[in-house]
Enzyme design. Structure first.
Site: not given
Ligand code: DGJ
Length: 724
Positions: A474, A544
């Site tokens: 990430d 997301d």
């Protein structure tokens, strides 16, 4: 194939359905003649003679009517009689920023070459044309690379600049590709958005100005894809020409189209120049990232297929390139930071019963990380949450028959961390300033080799200790107050690009150390969904935003450029955590089955019926997985224009077809609707697997399938077809 005609100076690069033609003039100027439809001979030496004169433009080389500004220059410079937007800019030690590069020689090699330190396609069966240009006043050599792969009509371009003088030259701009168009009857196509609404398709008209698509965030970003295209204004999925460029790079890029005063266009893509100032020392060479150019004669589907086939065959590497990707369950939207070993094991056990194959432990497993304020940098297990350590937890997960996946964010550091106490100087940024926190974190200075070595060692140890099968890498903030205490004052204009070179160095070393591990790229979702990262990690967490309806546009835009197997799509809870929307489990499943399928919700809280539905979804996905992940995608309708989105996957052998349809808002009093299919064999018969009916391909494409009439928002349908 690449040919050169010695007499006319014409270079002709041709692939199926595409020709790219240039000419080296006797003056040494390199001229662009054509990029588009495939030509038989490309004997285009008459084109230059037929260009009309224009007033108020200077002559070149003292030759009357030899006006560079009227010529389609292949890679335009600043510092001559062409005053249009240049493709590069160099500042020499004497302060001059003029350049004059002329043709010296060429070479054709039997291999698709790539920049040595940057990602690009790999294909030993490809070929590359290298054209060497030279500025004899400043003694700088420039090489223009044009590569063809052995399967598609995609063209790879990049540029290197070598300093052959004994003085320093600064590179202030260096595009990877520039193409001149005489035909201005085109529109601009690009993909834009923001966090949680990435990659929305946009199209707008051109006028006499410049339009810029870029990132200034230190990452390719949620805002724009590193991509630009010129399309016919009425382009559709199957009609109209497309000239597209995409940059194989993960940092700041700039793509632009300039409509100039004599009605021609310049389309460019490359590193963003707004902060670039690179010291090219004597004998040093600088390489620009590779750009991929795709010409499609028959609309967006052809363009999309060219990009995806090329990426899947020549950009994606390693064991997972053609391997079916596991169905995963991720702890993030299920538990966020509230991880407890006992509950996680129950969650994992339940997911095995449902057919899940990979368990992913997301953020929150390390140091004292209970929220976003601390611990990035301290990559040791949180023993309160995992009393026997991560290795033991991973073994328990594997004992259940699941693969084990782990979330990490290696490039970041929280001020509240041991690492920060020990190495405050490892933070990226001009430390004489008040550095901005974003999500309570700073970025590590990857221009510093000590930081990189530390990260490589740390993560190799962690991945070994926890025997990972999968890693989610990430990256959750943009770069601000950019500077580096490690680099000296003269190199501060190099930081953005050196950061990305540092990133590529560590991901290359870490991924190479774990050839059997599946790596998933993520940057707050799609903030670094680009070809650069795709070279190292075969899949990416698309966004997301897990809401099925918003995902329709996000996945549509993303799937124009990237292979389905690279696109992570999960079923999450309803109401959705990002926008509160309620959707059925069925629709969430249909939408997530557009890519790499998984779940991201607390299944322990679900009813028996819901678990049963999930079990069925997983069983279905296992049957269609090969077709979805490696088949060909056909967009049947777009969520942007229609009140519905529909798409179709056809398997590589064309025998299996999966059709998905999602209505957005329900409307009263509408006529009954049908969905016409594409990509079928007109003369073949197809079995509708769920009903057992047989329909012929021509009818399915001309008449289509009946869409249910329902009074329900976000209603979805799915059909499976098999060729008889
Ligand atoms: C952003 C990612 O996109 C999410 O999926 C999740 O991994 C969080 N970061 C964790 O902090």
């Amino acid at each position: 194939m690449i040919t050169f005609n010695q007499k006319t100076g014409i270079f002709h690069l041709s692939a199926q359905n595409m020709s790219y033609v240039m000419q080296a003039l006797p003056s040494g100027h390199l001229i662009h003649l054509h990029w588009g439809k495939k030509l038989k001979n490309a004997a285009l030496d008459y084109v230059i003679d037929e260009i009309k004169r224009a007033s108020y433009i200077a002559d070149t080389d003292g030759i009357k009517e030899f006006k560079l500004e009227r010529l389609p220059i292949e890679y335009p410079a600043y510092g001559n009689s062409d005053l249009r937007t240049p493709a590069f800019s160099l500042i020499h030690e004497d302060g001059s920023n003029l350049s004059d590069f002329r043709f010296i020689s060429y070479e054709i090699v039997d291999n698709l070459l790539k920049p040595k330190s940057l990602p690009s396609l790999i294909d030993e069966k490809g070929e590359t044309l290298i054209i060497t240009l030279f500025d004899k006043v400043k003694e700088i050599e420039m090489k223009q690379y044009y590569g063809l792969n052995s399967k598609t009509a995609a063209l790879i371009r990049f540029v290197t600049v070598k300093n052959k003088s004994n003085k320093i030259t600064k590179i202030e701009a260096l595009n990877s590709a520039c193409v001149h168009f005489e035909d201005t009857n085109k529109e601009l196509l690009h993909f834009s958005g923001a966090w949680a609404r990435e990659a929305h398709r946009q199209q707008n008209s051109l006028t006499q100005n410049s339009q810029v698509i870029e990132s200034r965030r230190g990452q390719s970003g949620h805002e724009h894809q590193p991509f630009i295209a010129l399309v016919d204004s009425l382009v559709t999925e199957t009609t109209g020409s497309v000239h597209a460029m995409s940059l194989i790079y993960s940092g700041d890029f700039k793509a632009s189209v300039t409509t100039e005063m004599h009605d021609a266009l310049r389309l460019q893509i490359g590193l963003n120049d707004y902060q670039l100032s690179w010291n090219l020392l004597p004998n040093e060479e600088f390489e620009a990232p590779a750009a991929m150019l795709v010409y499609a004669e028959n609309g967006l589907r052809e363009m999309s297929q060219e990009f995806k086939t090329t990426y899947q065959n020549f950009l994606v590497r390693g064991k997972y390139k053609w391997q079916k990707r596991p169905i995963l369950i991720n702890s993030w939207e299920a538990f966020y930071f509230n991880l407890e070993e006992e509950r996680l094991l129950k969650f994992a056990e339940e997911s095995v019963n449902l057919g899940v194959e990979l368990f992913v432990l997301d953020d929150g497993w390390f140091a004292k990380r209970d929220n976003a304020t601390s611990s990035l940098g301290d990559w040791n297990t949180n023993y309160k949450k995992f009393p026997n350590g991560l290795g033991s937890f991973s073994q328990k997960i594997k004992a259940l028959g699941l693969q084990f996946g782990l979330w990490v964010e290696p490039e970041m550091i929280n001020p509240d961390s041991q690492l920060y106490q020990e190495h405050p100087d490892w933070v990226l940024g001009d430390c004489s300033r008040n550095l901005s926190l974003s999500r309570e974190q700073y970025v590590l200075d990857l221009t510093n080799p000590e930081v990189r070595d530390y990260l490589v060692k740390t993560f190799i140890d962690i991945f070994n200790e926890s025997a990972v099968d999968y890693v989610k890498w990430d990256f959750n903030r943009s770069l601000t107050e950019v500077g580096s205490d490690y680099l000296d004052a003269s190199q501060q204009g190099e930081v953005f690009h050196r950061y990305i070179l540092g990133l590529y160095d560590i991901v290359e070393r870490i991924t190479a150390a774990f050839p059997d591990v599946l790596f998933e790229n993520c940057a707050g979702g799609g903030g670094r969904f680009d070809c650069g990262m795709t070279y190292y990690m075969p899949q990416t967490w698309t966004s997301d935003d897990t809401d099925a309806i918003e995902r329709l546009l996000i996945q549509e835009g993303t799937s124009y450029l990237y292979p389905s197997a690279s696109m992570g799509c999960h079923v999450s809870a309803s109401p959705n955590h990002q926008n509160g929307r309620l959707t059925s489990l069925k629709t969430r499943g249909v939408v997530a089955m557009q890519g790499n399928f998984g779940y991201e919700l607390d299944i322990l809280k679900l009813s028996k019926e819901e678990k049963c539905e999930i079990k069925n979804q997983i069983a279905l996905y296992k049957e269609i997985r090969q077709t979805v992940q490696f088949g060909e995608l056909f967009n049947l309708s777009t969520a942007q224009k229609d009140n519905a989105k529909a798409w179709l996957y056809r398997s590589q052998d064309s025998n299996e077809v999966v059709v998905s349809y999602v209505q957005i808002l329900s409307k009263a009093n509408t006529p009954s609707k049908r969905l016409r299919l594409s990509g079928l064999q007109a003369t073949a018969d197809y079995l509708l697997v769920d009903t057992g009916e047989i329909r012929s391909g021509d009818e399915l494409m001309a008449i289509g399938l009946a869409i249910d009439e329902v009074k329900e928002d976000f209603y979805s349908q799915m059909w499976r077809l098999k060729k008889c």
